[in-house]
Design a protein around this motif. Structure first.
Motif, PDB file in Angstrom:
ATOM      1  N   SER A  53       0.842  -1.185   0.000  1.00 18.01           N
ATOM      2  CA  SER A  53       0.000   0.000   0.000  1.00 18.01           C
ATOM      3  C   SER A  53       0.883   1.243   0.000  1.00 18.01           C
ATOM      4  O   SER A  53       2.000   1.208   0.500  1.00 18.01           O
ATOM      5  CB  SER A  53      -0.902   0.009   1.228  1.00 18.01           C
ATOM      6  OG  SER A  53      -0.223   0.587   2.315  1.00 18.01           O
ATOM      7  N   PRO A  54       0.383   2.344  -0.605  1.00 15.21           N
ATOM      8  CA  PRO A  54       1.185   3.578  -0.648  1.00 15.21           C
ATOM      9  C   PRO A  54       1.644   3.988   0.747  1.00 15.21           C
ATOM     10  O   PRO A  54       2.741   4.509   0.915  1.00 15.21           O
ATOM     11  CB  PRO A  54       0.204   4.594  -1.218  1.00 15.21           C
ATOM     12  CG  PRO A  54      -0.796   3.797  -1.969  1.00 15.21           C
ATOM     13  CD  PRO A  54      -0.906   2.491  -1.273  1.00 15.21           C
ATOM     14  N   TRP A  55       0.795   3.690   1.763  1.00  9.70           N
ATOM     15  CA  TRP A  55       1.157   4.067   3.127  1.00  9.70           C
ATOM     16  C   TRP A  55       2.356   3.268   3.605  1.00  9.70           C
ATOM     17  O   TRP A  55       3.278   3.798   4.208  1.00  9.70           O
ATOM     18  CB  TRP A  55      -0.017   3.832   4.067  1.00  9.70           C
ATOM     19  CG  TRP A  55      -1.189   4.652   3.714  1.00  9.70           C
ATOM     20  CD1 TRP A  55      -2.290   4.230   3.029  1.00  9.70           C
ATOM     21  CD2 TRP A  55      -1.390   6.040   3.973  1.00  9.70           C
ATOM     22  NE1 TRP A  55      -3.148   5.273   2.851  1.00  9.70           N
ATOM     23  CE2 TRP A  55      -2.632   6.387   3.428  1.00  9.70           C
ATOM     24  CE3 TRP A  55      -0.633   7.004   4.624  1.00  9.70           C
ATOM     25  CZ2 TRP A  55      -3.137   7.676   3.492  1.00  9.70           C
ATOM     26  CZ3 TRP A  55      -1.142   8.283   4.701  1.00  9.70           C
ATOM     27  CH2 TRP A  55      -2.381   8.615   4.134  1.00  9.70           C
ATOM     28  N   ALA A  56       2.333   1.957   3.301  1.00  5.42           N
ATOM     29  CA  ALA A  56       3.415   1.103   3.761  1.00  5.42           C
ATOM     30  C   ALA A  56       4.728   1.499   3.094  1.00  5.42           C
ATOM     31  O   ALA A  56       5.779   1.530   3.736  1.00  5.42           O
ATOM     32  CB  ALA A  56       3.076  -0.351   3.451  1.00  5.42           C
ATOM     33  N   ILE A  57       4.650   1.830   1.805  1.00  7.89           N
ATOM     34  CA  ILE A  57       5.864   2.227   1.082  1.00  7.89           C
ATOM     35  C   ILE A  57       6.434   3.499   1.705  1.00  7.89           C
ATOM     36  O   ILE A  57       7.640   3.602   1.966  1.00  7.89           O
ATOM     37  CB  ILE A  57       5.538   2.442  -0.409  1.00  7.89           C
ATOM     38  CG1 ILE A  57       5.171   1.102  -1.048  1.00  7.89           C
ATOM     39  CG2 ILE A  57       6.711   3.065  -1.129  1.00  7.89           C
ATOM     40  CD1 ILE A  57       4.592   1.219  -2.437  1.00  7.89           C
TER      41      ILE A  57
END
Lengths: 300, 337
Positions: A20-24
């Motif tokens: 997810s963009p958040w995890a990246i």
């Protein structure tokens, strides 16, 4: 069998979450040393400040006339101030006040700014015109004069008067940033696709636009936190912020207005000045780090 | 076919854009209809008003300057033009749904596939959230994505273009719509995937029993898919007929020119056939006469003076060209449309 399936689903969910963009962004932020040091520092300062009642060596309100302007010593690690109050205790309690004002007014500002900005940006047309003219109107208030007048009127309300006043005046910049981001984001086809499956405007703002604008909002919020703490300090330094009985970093600096304090009593004003400087610096580094983490073009 | 089978009827649709205080019509007097369970292809060059026409049906025109000026869009006998947003929302995604050209941008990059798919069902059904997720996964299976349980947790950037278009199609058919509007659904995909997606749309059309309004400029797609064909030029319908007659007996010079520009394998050609010039822009549209006149190989002097109308040359075949008597204005009073 079902348990097995559930386990499987959980595992799938977990592995997908990593992309997810958040995890990246989180991974990128964790690799940013400066930001991580800043975050640790801010967390430490916050914890110490909010634990003030338990760890402060002295009562910050206790006035000790016999022990005024004492040099740092074994009992008073950073000395005492003009009224004989312990500087270390003042610093801890003051941090609590300053950080509370910073965090709460930052939240309020982000809330107002996001609401106004996203509605104006999404609807455009006359809604946008009305909201933005109102924003300009608020922006044009002479901030300092307004805060000084209002804060003096509502002086009895303590720090909450100050929080409300600076929140009501401080949201304009955030609103403009959120609006412009929403406007560029709503041109994307996925917004049209969301309308084409029967989404209502409110739902589209909440579910589709805000997650995309969120990165901008988070960066704004960090920078605003610094701005709000500075605003508190500046106003208190001038004597119009936090009521003088309540310890805050700005109030502590107020004493440095006297020339003999600046010249010969460094222990009174250096500690709060450093506390403010390093807190603001670390908040700004965190903001930069988050901005970098969400920027797909940065490789760090 | 009788009248009551008409699912979508577009009557004298005029869609315009306000530019500097003046209204320019990107769609001018378009009328045609789509019967239920029928595949209608709308073809024409870029800038012919095909997409604007399809956005008009869905009420997705840019709010600040686009508007429907005149005309009716009857869906199951009910006019969609005067409906407000709330009434439109109960139709959009349920009875009429749409597939967009760019699967790369039609999905929200920060939300999972599952979240976005669930939304259609949340908007239009009263199912419980666990049932909705199950339905989403089964829809993904229906469009040929076998790893549905996994895909629902993934983000659009993890899927290929063809997969994303499958997801978009799955979202479009979630509520078993009666009409599917596909605006160049294969343009952004590579050739091998194009064929798969077309086949998928065809299969689903039969399964669900919906009508498809396909916007395209690829005549290969038309030959593959269409029951009937509407040829548009410069915001007008210039020819309308069933697919066989369009391909074997084209009448309008523009249709002929379009067909002529497809390269044929059996002939050896030095150069590709093209249609000279470009579609006139909205601001330079000729006020009277035929709009194709400047590029038409069969143009006559009177083409610039007489505005042709869409007339039936034979049962189920209409043309807008004064080469055919049916297109000539009935009386002098009707010269200006």
């Amino acid at each position: 069998m079902t348990a097995n399936n559930n386990q499987n689903a959980e595992a799938l969910k977990k592995s997908a979450k990593k992309q997810s963009p958040w995890a990246i962004a989180r991974r990128k932020l964790l690799r940013n040393k400066l930001a991580m040091i800043s975050i640790s520092f801010l967390v430490l300062v916050t914890i110490l400040s909010f634990l003030a009642p338990y760890i402060a060596p002295f009562d910050p309100f206790r006035v000790d006339i016999t022990n005024r302007n004492a040099m740092p010593s074994g009992t008073h690690w950073l000395g005492t101030d003009n009224s004989g109050r312990d500087i270390v205790s003042l610093l801890l309690y003051g941090g609590r006040t300053s950080l509370t004002i910073g965090f709460v007014s930052m939240m309020a500002v982000v809330l107002i700014g996001t609401t106004v900005g996203s509605i104006a940006g999404f609807y455009g047309g006359w809604v946008d015109a009305v909201l933005m003219r109102f924003t300009d109107f608020v922006m044009n208030f002479p901030f300092l004069v307004f805060v000084i007048v209002l804060a003096s009127i509502f002086r009895d309300a303590g720090i909450w008067a100050l929080i409300i006043v600076i929140s009501l005046l401080g949201w304009t910049g955030a609103a403009r940033v959120v609006r412009s981001k929403t406007m560029s984001e709503k041109e994307n086809e996925y917004v049209m696709a969301a309308i084409s499956i029967g989404g209502t405007p409110f739902k589209i703002i909440r579910k589709h636009l805000l997650p995309n604008v969120m990165t901008t909002i988070i960066v704004q919020a960090t920078l605003l936190l610094a701005v709000m703490i500075v605003a508190e300090t500046a106003l208190s330094f001038l004597g119009f912020g936090v009521p003088s009985g309540t310890p805050s970093w700005g109030n502590m600096l107020q004493e440095a207005r006297q020339p003999h304090v600046i010249r010969s009593m460094w222990w009174i004003w250096i500690p709060p000045a450093f506390a403010i400087t390093f807190t603001i610096l670390s908040i700004n580094f965190i903001g930069e780090g988050i901005k970098d983490a969400f920027n797909p073009k940065s490789v760090r | 076919m009788s009248n009551n089978e008409k699912l979508l009827e577009i009557k004298n649709l005029h869609t315009g854009f306000d530019i500097e205080g003046k209204t320019y019509h990107a769609v001018k007097d378009v009328s045609f209809d789509v019967k239920s369970k029928e595949v209608v292809c709308v073809v024409g060059e870029s800038g012919c008003g095909k997409s604007v026409m399809s956005l008009s049906i869905m009420d997705l025109l840019p709010k600040h300057n686009g508007k429907i000026d005149k005309g009716q869009i009857l869906f199951q006998g009910k006019d969609l033009v005067p409906l407000n947003t709330k009434e439109m929302n109960s139709i959009r995604g349920k009875d009429i749904s749409m597939i967009f050209q760019e699967p790369m941008t039609a999905l929200n990059p920060v939300l999972t596939i599952g979240f976005q798919m669930d939304e259609v069902l949340i908007n239009h059904t009263k199912l419980k959230i666990e049932d909705i997720r199950k339905k989403s996964i089964s829809l993904l299976k229906q469009v040929g994505i076998s790893r549905g349980e996994q895909i629902v947790h993934e983000y659009p950037h993890q899927l290929s273009g063809g997969m994303r278009q499958r997801v978009v199609i799955a979202m479009a058919i979630a509520c078993q719509p009666k009409l599917l509007i596909a605006d160049e659904p294969t343009t952004a995909l590579d050739v091998t995937v194009q064929a798969q997606i077309l086949e998928l749309i065809q299969n689903i059309q039969e399964e669900v029993g919906m009508a498809v309004l396909m916007i395209t400029h690829d005549l290969g797609v038309v030959a593959e898919m269409a029951d009937r064909v509407v040829v548009m030029y410069a915001g007008q319908v210039v020819e309308e007929s069933d697919v066989d007659r369009i391909f074997y007996n084209p009448q309008h010079p523009y249709t002929k020119a379009l067909l002529n520009s497809i390269p044929r394998l059996e002939e050896e050609q030095e150069e590709l056939n093209t249609i000279k010039g470009i579609v006139p822009s909205l601001k330079n549209m000729p006020l009277e006469g035929c709009r194709f006149v400047d590029r038409c190989p069969e143009a006559m002097p009177e083409c610039k003076k007489i505005t042709p109308r869409l007339g039936e040359t034979e049962e189920g075949h209409s043309v807008r060209c004064i080469l055919y008597d049916a297109s000539r204005p009935k009386s002098e009073g009707e010269v200006r449309l």
